[in-house]
Design a protein around this motif. Structure first.
Motif, PDB file in Angstrom:
ATOM      1  N   GLY A   1      44.115  32.746  40.945  1.00 59.58           N
ATOM      2  CA  GLY A   1      44.253  34.071  41.548  1.00 59.58           C
ATOM      3  C   GLY A   1      44.735  35.119  40.565  1.00 59.58           C
ATOM      4  N   SER A   2      45.825  35.785  40.897  1.00 58.78           N
ATOM      5  CA  SER A   2      46.329  36.888  40.079  1.00 58.78           C
ATOM      6  C   SER A   2      47.337  36.442  39.030  1.00 58.78           C
ATOM      7  N   ALA A   3      47.444  35.143  38.778  1.00 58.39           N
ATOM      8  CA  ALA A   3      48.505  34.628  37.903  1.00 58.39           C
ATOM      9  C   ALA A   3      48.445  35.210  36.504  1.00 58.39           C
ATOM     10  N   ALA A   4      47.244  35.372  35.935  1.00 58.16           N
ATOM     11  CA  ALA A   4      47.151  35.928  34.581  1.00 58.16           C
ATOM     12  C   ALA A   4      47.721  37.348  34.547  1.00 58.16           C
ATOM     13  N   HIS A   5      47.339  38.149  35.507  1.00 60.36           N
ATOM     14  CA  HIS A   5      47.867  39.516  35.583  1.00 60.36           C
ATOM     15  C   HIS A   5      49.374  39.498  35.797  1.00 60.36           C
ATOM     16  N   ASP A   6      49.822  38.662  36.721  1.00 63.01           N
ATOM     17  CA  ASP A   6      51.251  38.607  37.048  1.00 63.01           C
ATOM     18  C   ASP A   6      52.090  38.166  35.855  1.00 63.01           C
ATOM     19  N   ALA A   7      51.524  37.276  35.022  1.00 63.20           N
ATOM     20  CA  ALA A   7      52.254  36.771  33.859  1.00 63.20           C
ATOM     21  C   ALA A   7      52.067  37.639  32.625  1.00 63.20           C
ATOM     22  N   GLY A   8      51.326  38.729  32.774  1.00 61.53           N
ATOM     23  CA  GLY A   8      51.122  39.640  31.643  1.00 61.53           C
ATOM     24  C   GLY A   8      50.209  39.088  30.569  1.00 61.53           C
ATOM     25  N   VAL A   9      49.230  38.282  30.962  1.00 56.89           N
ATOM     26  CA  VAL A   9      48.310  37.668  29.999  1.00 56.89           C
ATOM     27  C   VAL A   9      47.012  38.454  29.961  1.00 56.89           C
TER      28      VAL A   9
ATOM     29  N   ALA B   1      36.035  36.383  39.243  1.00 55.95           N
ATOM     30  CA  ALA B   1      36.238  37.802  38.922  1.00 55.95           C
ATOM     31  C   ALA B   1      37.711  38.160  38.971  1.00 55.95           C
ATOM     32  N   ALA B   2      38.411  37.617  39.966  1.00 58.16           N
ATOM     33  CA  ALA B   2      39.836  37.926  40.106  1.00 58.16           C
ATOM     34  C   ALA B   2      40.654  37.352  38.967  1.00 58.16           C
ATOM     35  N   VAL B   3      40.317  36.146  38.530  1.00 62.01           N
ATOM     36  CA  VAL B   3      41.098  35.485  37.485  1.00 62.01           C
ATOM     37  C   VAL B   3      40.776  36.051  36.109  1.00 62.01           C
ATOM     38  N   PHE B   4      39.487  36.215  35.807  1.00 63.35           N
ATOM     39  CA  PHE B   4      39.086  36.473  34.423  1.00 63.35           C
ATOM     40  C   PHE B   4      38.689  37.917  34.139  1.00 63.35           C
ATOM     41  N   GLY B   5      38.299  38.674  35.153  1.00 60.01           N
ATOM     42  CA  GLY B   5      37.977  40.078  34.941  1.00 60.01           C
ATOM     43  C   GLY B   5      37.047  40.286  33.763  1.00 60.01           C
TER      44      GLY B   5
ATOM     45  N   ALA C   1      26.870  30.784  36.099  1.00 61.70           N
ATOM     46  CA  ALA C   1      26.304  31.932  35.381  1.00 61.70           C
ATOM     47  C   ALA C   1      26.268  33.162  36.279  1.00 61.70           C
ATOM     48  N   ALA C   2      25.880  32.968  37.537  1.00 67.14           N
ATOM     49  CA  ALA C   2      25.833  34.098  38.472  1.00 67.14           C
ATOM     50  C   ALA C   2      27.217  34.636  38.749  1.00 67.14           C
ATOM     51  N   ALA C   3      28.196  33.744  38.860  1.00 65.29           N
ATOM     52  CA  ALA C   3      29.563  34.165  39.167  1.00 65.29           C
ATOM     53  C   ALA C   3      30.221  34.882  38.000  1.00 65.29           C
ATOM     54  N   LEU C   4      29.770  34.599  36.800  1.00 62.47           N
ATOM     55  CA  LEU C   4      30.415  35.160  35.608  1.00 62.47           C
ATOM     56  C   LEU C   4      29.697  36.383  35.059  1.00 62.47           C
ATOM     57  N   ARG C   5      28.711  36.883  35.762  1.00 63.41           N
ATOM     58  CA  ARG C   5      27.995  38.075  35.293  1.00 63.41           C
ATOM     59  C   ARG C   5      28.920  39.286  35.302  1.00 63.41           C
TER      60      ARG C   5
END
Length: 286
Positions: free
Chosen positions: A209-217, A242-246, A282-286
């Motif tokens: 989820g939002s862990a990367a954003h929350d941890a400032g990564v 999309a939420a995790v990797f943006g 591949a479709a999810a990571l576009r």
């Protein structure tokens, strides 16, 4: 020396898509395939997977512990997987999560990253939780042989957050510090080579989820590959990715194990499952 792992992985992903097939021979899965839970069943399982997907996916990821549990005969099967990857032109990420200090870490590096070692695939998962500097023997060995590392950073297990999200006195999380060290190594490599991706990647769970954003990564700033377990059967689809990797989605190598392996033991069914998983990733990571 072979081309750097980051460049080879980018080329493999361009050719075959952003999928890594996990080779996870759990006892229950061996039973579901009608195989005995011993070294002979393990060998049949691993060979079937490699015959089905070798040369057709960017990478495979054998889980070392599930081979080691069968003793020396199981480790010999892991060596067969590494050799099969080399024979089929498929990158092999040995998922051993090694991490130690000094001469012990140097010995792990020698086993998994040295040219000529039967356990040396193309990359190794490593644990930085004895301090990122403890990985230096592995960093040096990988650099010398053109191999890669995937450093644990933000994992999906609930217990991981107590360590990975912890912050130092200046407010920097452990995960952000790990990502920062990987970024520095990749910047040096890509500045010298002009490659898109460096060879020091991170393991980032696809369901965090939002862990990367929350941890400032800042995952995009790492400039290395992002190995993402949890795609498919474990619940991560387009929205989750999309939420995790943006904006870092281009660097993601989606790892699917159960979602592909459940189709076995029929080789054609395994191949079709891998093709579906790759198309979905591949479709999810576009």
């Amino acid at each position: 020396m072979a081309a750097a792992f980051g460049a080879r992985l980018a080329e493999a992903m361009d050719a075959h898509g952003p999928l890594c097939v996990g080779i996870d021979p759990h006892p229950g899965l061996l039973a579901a395939w009608g195989l005995p839970d011993d070294a002979s069943g393990l060998a049949a399982f691993a060979r079937t997977v490699m015959e089905a997907v070798g040369g057709r996916v960017a990478a495979v990821k054998p889980q070392s512990a599930l081979f080691e549990r069968h003793g020396s005969a199981g480790v010999a099967v892991l060596e067969e997987v590494v050799a099969a990857g080399r024979a089929t032109g498929t990158l092999v990420i040995v998922d051993a999560k090694r991490g130690d200090i000094g001469s012990t870490m140097a010995a792990y590096a020698d086993a998994y990253l040295r040219d000529g070692s039967p356990l040396a695939g193309d990359a190794l998962t490593v644990s930085p939780f004895l301090g990122f500097g403890s990985l230096e023997p592995a960093v040096e060995a990988a650099r010398a042989t053109g191999r890669g590392l995937f450093v644990l950073a933000l994992t999906s297990n609930p217990e991981g957050a107590s360590v990975q999200h912890a912050r130092d006195a200046s407010g920097v999380s452990v995960a952000a510090a790990i990502a920062g060290q990987a970024r520095l190594l990749n910047e040096r490599e890509t500045a010298a080579s002009g490659a898109e991706l460096g060879s020091v990647g991170l393991v980032v769970g696809a369901t965090i989820g939002s862990a990367a954003h929350d941890a400032g990564v800042d995952l995009a700033a790492v400039r290395g590959p992002l190995l993402a377990p949890g795609v498919g059967a474990q619940g991560a689809g387009a929205a989750e990715l999309a939420a995790v990797f943006g904006p870092a989605r281009r660097a993601v190598l989606a790892s699917s194990s159960r979602g592909v392996l459940a189709a076995g033991p029929d080789r054609e069914a395994l191949r079709r499952a891998a093709e579906r998983a790759c198309a979905e990733a591949a479709a999810a990571l576009r």
